[in-house]
Scaffold this active site. Structure first.
Site, mmCIF file in Angstrom:
data_model
loop_
_atom_site.group_PDB
_atom_site.id
_atom_site.type_symbol
_atom_site.label_atom_id
_atom_site.label_comp_id
_atom_site.label_asym_id
_atom_site.label_seq_id
_atom_site.Cartn_x
_atom_site.Cartn_y
_atom_site.Cartn_z
ATOM 1 N N ASP A 7 82.738 28.674 42.581
ATOM 2 C CA ASP A 7 83.806 27.864 41.979
ATOM 3 C C ASP A 7 83.348 26.402 41.953
ATOM 4 O O ASP A 7 83.070 25.811 43.000
ATOM 5 C CB ASP A 7 85.077 28.030 42.823
ATOM 6 C CG ASP A 7 86.293 27.416 42.160
ATOM 7 O OD1 ASP A 7 86.182 26.942 41.012
ATOM 8 O OD2 ASP A 7 87.367 27.406 42.800
ATOM 9 N N ASP A 23 85.537 27.777 35.136
ATOM 10 C CA ASP A 23 84.677 27.225 36.187
ATOM 11 C C ASP A 23 84.560 28.101 37.421
ATOM 12 O O ASP A 23 84.136 27.631 38.467
ATOM 13 C CB ASP A 23 85.157 25.831 36.587
ATOM 14 C CG ASP A 23 86.415 25.874 37.427
ATOM 15 O OD1 ASP A 23 87.235 26.782 37.207
ATOM 16 O OD2 ASP A 23 86.575 25.010 38.303
ATOM 17 N N GLU A 24 84.908 29.378 37.321
ATOM 18 C CA GLU A 24 84.736 30.228 38.502
ATOM 19 C C GLU A 24 84.449 31.672 38.106
ATOM 20 O O GLU A 24 84.857 32.135 37.044
ATOM 21 C CB GLU A 24 85.972 30.183 39.414
ATOM 22 C CG GLU A 24 87.226 30.670 38.774
ATOM 23 C CD GLU A 24 88.427 30.621 39.722
ATOM 24 O OE1 GLU A 24 88.411 31.308 40.741
ATOM 25 O OE2 GLU A 24 89.373 29.898 39.396
#
Ligand code: MG
Length: 400
Positions: free
Chosen positions: A14, A104-105
């Site tokens: 993350d 974003d993860e």
């Protein structure tokens, strides 16, 4: 209850304060400063702003009251999309089993890679270093036996951290049970208020409740779900999805680059991309070159081949032709990022069967290189052009 592996092989990766980190990366004046991305609503806050209590989704007025010194910048979604693609390229370089959760993860399953890539914590640390080197962004990785614990671990490990949950029931309980109930996946403000109202403040306290008591308090689905998670049961697997393209890129520092540097970087990128294509049994027709400069301008060049391939020399020749085409752009200073991807992907096995001939001699070379790397690690062999680099100095000479 299904049996659990005795190794933590699920990674939750993350990026830290993603939008704000991209802004700090791209504008040196923002580094080390409280930064808020957004306007009327906070989309992201740098850790320097978070220290003042600024949070995502907070109103802009409240955020400015909490942190009057914060620098507020408008979002640049194109830059975030590009950074996301670059980070996911690193994920896909790490393992074929990548499940994206958001921009974003992602979850990554690295089980079965020990022989090739080392133990999970080593893979996780290498992933963090690759994101830092190639995309210049901080990322936190949680490592555990289940998705839920890996996700909690990455949150606890922030920022810019690595946290491995020991792969035993005792180790998992010691990690999870002291945490506040808000750490339970799916527990929002309403549920946490209900739990606090009954005097339950930690995950461990909730774990001791009988399922029917939790169902009476929170409803059937949430009750069972929370009972399972707090008692370390989470059988969900990492579900990898096939991508429409396979790519990789390298970020440059601000300094001037020679043509040789650019070419050497292109060779390394093509090598990564084609190796990954062959590993996934995929071939592709369209080679896309992406350039980014320090004034945020971008350029893209692409070429579509007559036949789909994962052949390193063919893709490299195409990439070099595209680079030559872009040479007037490259002669000026300020190249900050070079990226290459192969799109129009097909299943490699189907294509091989359709062709009247097998692998050519250079295809056989690619396969031989892949085999050696699989056995001895990716640094064991480089192509001849890499020999100038110190960390490749001991490598045997191979035809380019
Ligand atoms: Mg994040």
């Amino acid at each position: 209850m299904c049996s659990m592996p005795n190794e933590s092989t699920i990674l939750h990766a993350d990026l830290d304060s993603f939008f704000a980190s991209v802004e700090q990366r791209d504008d040196p004046r923002l580094q080390g400063k409280p930064v808020i991305v957004g306007g009327s609503v906070v989309l992201a806050a740098s850790y320097e702003a978070k220290a003042f209590g600024v949070r995502s989704a907070m109103g802009g007025g409240e955020a400015r009251r909490l942190c009057p010194r914060a620098i507020v910048v408008p979002p640049r979604f194109e830059a975030y999309t590009e950074a996301s693609r670059a980070v996911f390229d690193v994920f896909h370089d790490t393992t074929p089993l990548v499940e994206g959760i958001s921009i974003d993860e992602a979850f990554l399953d690295v089980g079965g890679l020990r022989r090739v890539s080392g133990p999970p914590e080593v893979i996780a640390e290498r992933l963090r270093a690759a994101v830092k080197e190639r995309v210049r962004l901080p990322i936190t990785v949680g490592v555990a036996r289940t998705k839920y614990l890996a996700k909690v671990a990455s949150r606890q490990g922030k920022p810019d951290g690595l946290l491995v949950v020991p792969p035993t029931p005792e180790g998992e309980r010691a990690f999870l049970h002291p945490l506040p109930v808000e750490a339970i996946w799916g527990v929002g403000p309403v549920t946490s208020a209900k739990l606090h109202g009954r005097g339950f403040h930690t995950v461990g306290e909730v774990a001791l409740l009988r399922p029917d008591a939790l169902v009476a308090l929170l409803g059937k689905w949430a009750g069972h779900h929370i009972h399972d998670l707090t008692n370390l049961r989470d059988p969900r697997r990492v579900v990898g999805k096939r991508r429409g393209s396979i790519g990789s890129q390298s970020a440059f520092r601000w300094s001037r680059r020679s043509w040789d540097d650019v070419d050497r970087t292109a060779v390394a990128i093509v090598d990564r991309v084609t190796r990954r294509m062959r590993g996934a049994d995929r071939v592709g027709r369209t080679v896309v070159l992406r350039l980014r400069f320090d004034d945020f301008t971008r350029a893209t060049r692409s070429h579509t081949l007559a036949e789909a391939t994962a052949h390193t020399a063919t893709i490299l020749a195409t990439a070099r032709a595209l680079l030559a085409e872009a040479r007037p752009l490259l002669e000026r200073d300020g190249l900050t990022c070079l990226g290459l991807s192969v799109a129009n992907l097909d299943d490699g096995r189907a294509v091989q069967l359709a062709l009247p001939f097998g692998r050519g001699s250079s295809g056989a070379l690619d396969q031989a290189l892949d085999d050696v790397r699989e056995r001895f690690g990716s640094k064991a062999i480089g192509r001849a052009v890499m020999l100038g680099r110190r960390d490749h100095a001991a490598m045997p000479m191979l035809p380019d």
